[in-house]
Scaffold this active site. Sequence first.
Site, PDB file in Angstrom:
ATOM      1  N   PRO A 218      82.816 -65.612  54.407  1.00  0.00           N
ATOM      2  CA  PRO A 218      83.176 -65.202  53.040  1.00  0.00           C
ATOM      3  C   PRO A 218      83.972 -66.269  52.300  1.00  0.00           C
ATOM      4  O   PRO A 218      84.061 -66.230  51.067  1.00  0.00           O
ATOM      5  CB  PRO A 218      83.999 -63.922  53.240  1.00  0.00           C
ATOM      6  CG  PRO A 218      84.356 -63.883  54.672  1.00  0.00           C
ATOM      7  CD  PRO A 218      83.351 -64.705  55.426  1.00  0.00           C
TER       8      PRO A 218
ATOM      9  N   GLU B 144      87.687 -60.821  62.857  1.00  0.00           N
ATOM     10  CA  GLU B 144      88.541 -61.362  61.791  1.00  0.00           C
ATOM     11  C   GLU B 144      88.148 -62.768  61.345  1.00  0.00           C
ATOM     12  O   GLU B 144      88.337 -63.156  60.202  1.00  0.00           O
ATOM     13  CB  GLU B 144      89.996 -61.364  62.297  1.00  0.00           C
ATOM     14  CG  GLU B 144      91.029 -61.213  61.220  1.00  0.00           C
ATOM     15  CD  GLU B 144      90.852 -59.924  60.410  1.00  0.00           C
ATOM     16  OE1 GLU B 144      91.087 -59.994  59.211  1.00  0.00           O
ATOM     17  OE2 GLU B 144      90.466 -58.886  60.991  1.00  0.00           O
TER      18      GLU B 144
ATOM     19  N   ARG C 218      60.645 -66.643  51.188  1.00  0.00           N
ATOM     20  CA  ARG C 218      59.681 -66.376  50.117  1.00  0.00           C
ATOM     21  C   ARG C 218      59.347 -67.627  49.309  1.00  0.00           C
ATOM     22  O   ARG C 218      58.355 -67.657  48.596  1.00  0.00           O
ATOM     23  CB  ARG C 218      60.149 -65.234  49.216  1.00  0.00           C
ATOM     24  CG  ARG C 218      61.360 -65.532  48.395  1.00  0.00           C
ATOM     25  CD  ARG C 218      61.832 -64.283  47.643  1.00  0.00           C
ATOM     26  NE  ARG C 218      60.990 -63.951  46.500  1.00  0.00           N
ATOM     27  CZ  ARG C 218      60.982 -64.620  45.346  1.00  0.00           C
ATOM     28  NH1 ARG C 218      61.763 -65.661  45.171  1.00  0.00           N
ATOM     29  NH2 ARG C 218      60.193 -64.237  44.358  1.00  0.00           N
TER      30      ARG C 218
ATOM     31  N   ASP D 153      60.595 -67.006  38.685  1.00  0.00           N
ATOM     32  CA  ASP D 153      61.665 -66.073  39.033  1.00  0.00           C
ATOM     33  C   ASP D 153      62.861 -66.202  38.119  1.00  0.00           C
ATOM     34  O   ASP D 153      63.165 -67.296  37.668  1.00  0.00           O
ATOM     35  CB  ASP D 153      62.248 -66.414  40.428  1.00  0.00           C
ATOM     36  CG  ASP D 153      61.342 -66.040  41.540  1.00  0.00           C
ATOM     37  OD1 ASP D 153      60.479 -65.198  41.330  1.00  0.00           O
ATOM     38  OD2 ASP D 153      61.527 -66.616  42.631  1.00  0.00           O
TER      39      ASP D 153
HETATM   40  N1  ADE Z   1      80.901 -62.397  56.666  1.00  0.00           N
HETATM   41  C1  ADE Z   1      81.681 -61.439  56.139  1.00  0.00           C
HETATM   42  N2  ADE Z   1      81.600 -61.403  54.807  1.00  0.00           N
HETATM   43  C2  ADE Z   1      80.718 -62.378  54.448  1.00  0.00           C
HETATM   44  C3  ADE Z   1      80.210 -62.854  53.208  1.00  0.00           C
HETATM   45  N3  ADE Z   1      80.584 -62.330  52.045  1.00  0.00           N
HETATM   46  N4  ADE Z   1      79.341 -63.869  53.240  1.00  0.00           N
HETATM   47  C4  ADE Z   1      78.970 -64.429  54.409  1.00  0.00           C
HETATM   48  N5  ADE Z   1      79.411 -64.028  55.612  1.00  0.00           N
HETATM   49  C5  ADE Z   1      80.285 -63.011  55.636  1.00  0.00           C
END
Ligand code: ADE
Length: 239
Positions: free
Chosen positions: A90, A117, A154, A169
């Site tokens: 993330p 975590e 794709r 697209d």
């Molecule tokens: N793992 C947890 N949240 C994530 C996200 N938003 N993007 C990629 N991997 C993740």
Amino acid sequence: MKIDVVTLFPEMFDGPLGHSIVKRAIEKDIVEVNKVNFRQFGKGKHQVVDDTPYGGGAGMLLKPEPLFEAMDSINERDPETKKRVILMDPAGKPFNQAMAEDFAEEEHLVFLCGHYEGYDERIRTLVTDEVSLGDYVLTGGELAAMVMIDATVRLLPEVLGNAASAQTDSHSSGLLEHPHYTRPAEYKGMKVPEVLMNGNHGLIEAWRHEESLKRTFERRPDMLEAYDLSDRDKALIEK
Ligand code: ADE
């Protein structure tokens, strides 16, 4: 193209990879997908893959050894391929269409999916890219990897029935897609725009471009910052 997903939950991928366009791409040998469960490289009788953080703090971290050994196993199986190793995180760079287009050019993609975590920092030395699906936290990287695989596969040659459809697209041109209509010409009082039915391709293209621009301006003005607006486009937006 070869794709490896390194995950503790390989069965999560069966649904998305087992249907529709991606399924067909696998059947046609356009893409080969291998799932590597890194639990097999866990430590001890219980095949442990996580541990508590040095210095204290909440949550568990993925240990380095299982992911390093999973990468070793992929490199031993496929020593020759040039690999792009993508960490699902993330805190990574936000995924977008340009990235999918870039991934679609590669010979071999490896997606590393974490859980818990976070990762021991040394795991980052294995990777070429750290990518996020968006600004939210999922329970693991699997769903993010599935989305990235779908968006990438794709785009591979011969995957979409109509080769032109990936080029028009939303996002591939830098603008959102214009509205589309099919039969009937009128439904519940709602009419298809006249211009689409007159067979004048120049006018149709101009209308489509204008609608794309309008839609992008209204919904995603941020996208226009990266788009090369013509003088005519600027005049249309100012209207
Ligand atoms: N793992 C947890 N949240 C994530 C996200 N938003 N993007 C990629 N991997 C993740």
